[in-house]
Scaffold this motif. Structure first.
Motif, short mmCIF file in Angstrom:
data_model
loop_
_atom_site.label_atom_id
_atom_site.label_comp_id
_atom_site.label_asym_id
_atom_site.label_seq_id
_atom_site.Cartn_x
_atom_site.Cartn_y
_atom_site.Cartn_z
N ASN A 1 50.62 -12.88 106.87
CA ASN A 1 49.51 -13.21 105.96
C ASN A 1 48.27 -13.72 106.69
O ASN A 1 47.57 -14.61 106.20
N LEU A 2 47.99 -13.17 107.86
CA LEU A 2 46.74 -13.48 108.56
C LEU A 2 45.61 -12.68 107.91
O LEU A 2 45.82 -11.57 107.41
N PHE A 3 44.40 -13.23 107.96
CA PHE A 3 43.24 -12.51 107.43
C PHE A 3 42.80 -11.47 108.46
O PHE A 3 42.38 -11.83 109.56
N SER A 4 42.89 -10.20 108.09
CA SER A 4 42.63 -9.12 109.05
C SER A 4 41.16 -9.02 109.44
O SER A 4 40.83 -8.47 110.50
N ASN A 5 40.25 -9.55 108.60
CA ASN A 5 38.81 -9.47 108.89
C ASN A 5 38.30 -10.67 109.67
O ASN A 5 37.10 -10.81 109.88
N LYS A 6 39.21 -11.54 110.09
CA LYS A 6 38.82 -12.71 110.89
C LYS A 6 39.59 -12.70 112.21
O LYS A 6 40.73 -12.24 112.26
N THR A 7 38.96 -13.21 113.25
CA THR A 7 39.63 -13.28 114.55
C THR A 7 40.75 -14.31 114.50
O THR A 7 40.89 -15.07 113.53
N VAL A 8 41.53 -14.33 115.57
CA VAL A 8 42.65 -15.27 115.65
C VAL A 8 42.16 -16.71 115.48
O VAL A 8 42.70 -17.47 114.66
N ILE A 9 41.13 -17.07 116.22
CA ILE A 9 40.68 -18.47 116.15
C ILE A 9 40.03 -18.77 114.80
O ILE A 9 40.14 -19.89 114.28
N GLN A 10 39.38 -17.80 114.19
CA GLN A 10 38.82 -18.00 112.85
C GLN A 10 39.92 -18.22 111.82
O GLN A 10 39.77 -19.03 110.90
N ASN A 11 41.04 -17.51 111.97
CA ASN A 11 42.18 -17.72 111.08
C ASN A 11 42.70 -19.14 111.18
O ASN A 11 43.03 -19.77 110.17
N ILE A 12 42.76 -19.66 112.40
CA ILE A 12 43.31 -21.00 112.62
C ILE A 12 42.34 -22.08 112.14
O ILE A 12 42.74 -23.11 111.59
N MET A 13 41.04 -21.85 112.34
CA MET A 13 40.03 -22.85 111.99
C MET A 13 39.72 -22.90 110.50
O MET A 13 39.21 -23.91 110.00
N LEU A 14 40.01 -21.83 109.78
CA LEU A 14 39.52 -21.67 108.41
C LEU A 14 39.87 -22.85 107.50
O LEU A 14 38.99 -23.46 106.89
N ALA A 15 41.14 -23.19 107.40
CA ALA A 15 41.56 -24.25 106.47
C ALA A 15 41.05 -25.63 106.88
O ALA A 15 40.48 -26.35 106.04
N PRO A 16 41.20 -26.05 108.15
CA PRO A 16 40.69 -27.38 108.52
C PRO A 16 39.19 -27.54 108.28
O PRO A 16 38.74 -28.58 107.79
N VAL A 17 38.42 -26.50 108.63
CA VAL A 17 36.96 -26.58 108.44
C VAL A 17 36.62 -26.64 106.96
O VAL A 17 35.78 -27.46 106.53
N TYR A 18 37.28 -25.82 106.16
CA TYR A 18 36.99 -25.79 104.72
C TYR A 18 37.28 -27.15 104.09
O TYR A 18 36.45 -27.69 103.36
N VAL A 19 38.47 -27.69 104.38
CA VAL A 19 38.87 -28.96 103.75
C VAL A 19 37.95 -30.10 104.18
O VAL A 19 37.49 -30.89 103.34
N GLN A 20 37.66 -30.19 105.48
CA GLN A 20 36.82 -31.30 105.96
C GLN A 20 35.38 -31.17 105.48
O GLN A 20 34.72 -32.17 105.18
N CYS A 21 34.87 -29.94 105.37
CA CYS A 21 33.51 -29.75 104.86
C CYS A 21 33.44 -30.09 103.37
O CYS A 21 32.43 -30.63 102.90
N GLN A 22 34.52 -29.79 102.64
CA GLN A 22 34.58 -30.18 101.22
C GLN A 22 34.52 -31.69 101.08
O GLN A 22 33.81 -32.22 100.23
N GLU A 23 35.28 -32.39 101.93
CA GLU A 23 35.29 -33.85 101.89
C GLU A 23 33.92 -34.41 102.26
O GLU A 23 33.46 -35.41 101.68
N LEU A 24 33.26 -33.77 103.24
CA LEU A 24 31.92 -34.20 103.65
C LEU A 24 30.92 -34.04 102.51
O LEU A 24 30.12 -34.94 102.24
#
Length: 227
Positions: free
Chosen positions: A94-117
């Motif tokens: 269930n990796l996102f095929s349109n995102k690179t490996v590192i983008q797949n890994i960063m996606l959730a942490p960045v989204y959650v922390q930016c939401q909190e910000l």
């Protein structure tokens, strides 16, 4: 590996039915911090249904699930907040095929922390506005905002690269999942779950979709995590 007395998951009388087909019938168990639990049974017996019920990807038809003391089967509970602490690794990556490996890994942490910000900034804006009309003694404190979106992304990338280093795939950071082998994809999926620093990781037959020669590398990573 040390097991504490702290109960992370407390499952009480869990039931799940699809129409007249009763898949889970009154399962009760407790899982403690540091504990490694394997669920074994024949195909179709409800293993995946049980795992998916633990974070409400499948909504139980009966019983209760307490995660860190909170009944997450209560409709009033914000399940997304608790899913942040409960990683899941699926059979088919269930990796996102349109995102690179590192983008797949960063996606959730960045989204959650930016939401909190954003929430903190919005709350500060409302508090600042209401403070204009309050007396000096009654003014509310603003929430300290000590980071920026750029810093969040930078730290998430550093953490993602560190995790990729643990599994020997730093050189694959900027490639797309389609270029990876099945074993590499599953290791990236595990690292993606780890990026949220969860208290629990649920593995749903993570090696069943792999070629036999790729099973070992994934099992070795799971054993290292367990230790």
């Amino acid at each position: 590996m040390s097991v504490s007395n702290e109960v992370l998951l407390d499952v009480q009388g869990l039931e799940k039915a699809y129409g007249g087909n009763q898949v889970l019938n009154g399962i009760t168990t407790q899982i403690r911090r540091g504990e490694v639990v394997a669920i074994i049974g024949p195909s179709g017996c409800g293993k995946s249904t049980f795992l998916r019920s633990l974070n409400l990807l499948e909504v139980p038809t009966g019983g209760h699930i307490y995660f860190e003391g909170v009944d997450i089967t209560d409709a009033k509970v914000d399940i997304d907040k608790h899913r942040q602490k409960m990683g899941m690794v699926f059979q088919h990556f269930n990796l996102f095929s349109n995102k690179t490996v590192i983008q797949n890994i960063m996606l959730a942490p960045v989204y959650v922390q930016c939401q909190e910000l954003r929430k903190a900034k919005r709350k500060n804006a409302i508090t600042g506005f209401t403070n204009i009309f309050r007396g000096k003694e009654n003014k509310k404190q603003l929430i300290p905002v000590t980071t920026t979106k750029t810093e969040i992304k930078k730290k998430a990338r550093e953490n993602a690269m560190s995790l990729l280093g643990r599994i020997g795939l730093q050189d694959k950071a900027d490639v797309y999942p389609s270029t990876l082998s099945g074993g590499q994809k599953q290791r990236v999926a595990i690292v993606r779950a780890l990026a949220m620093n969860p208290d629990v990781i649920l593995f749903d037959e993570p090696t069943s979709a792999l070629d036999p020669e790729m099973v070992g590398e994934v099992l070795d990573l799971m054993k290292a995590l367990a230790k």
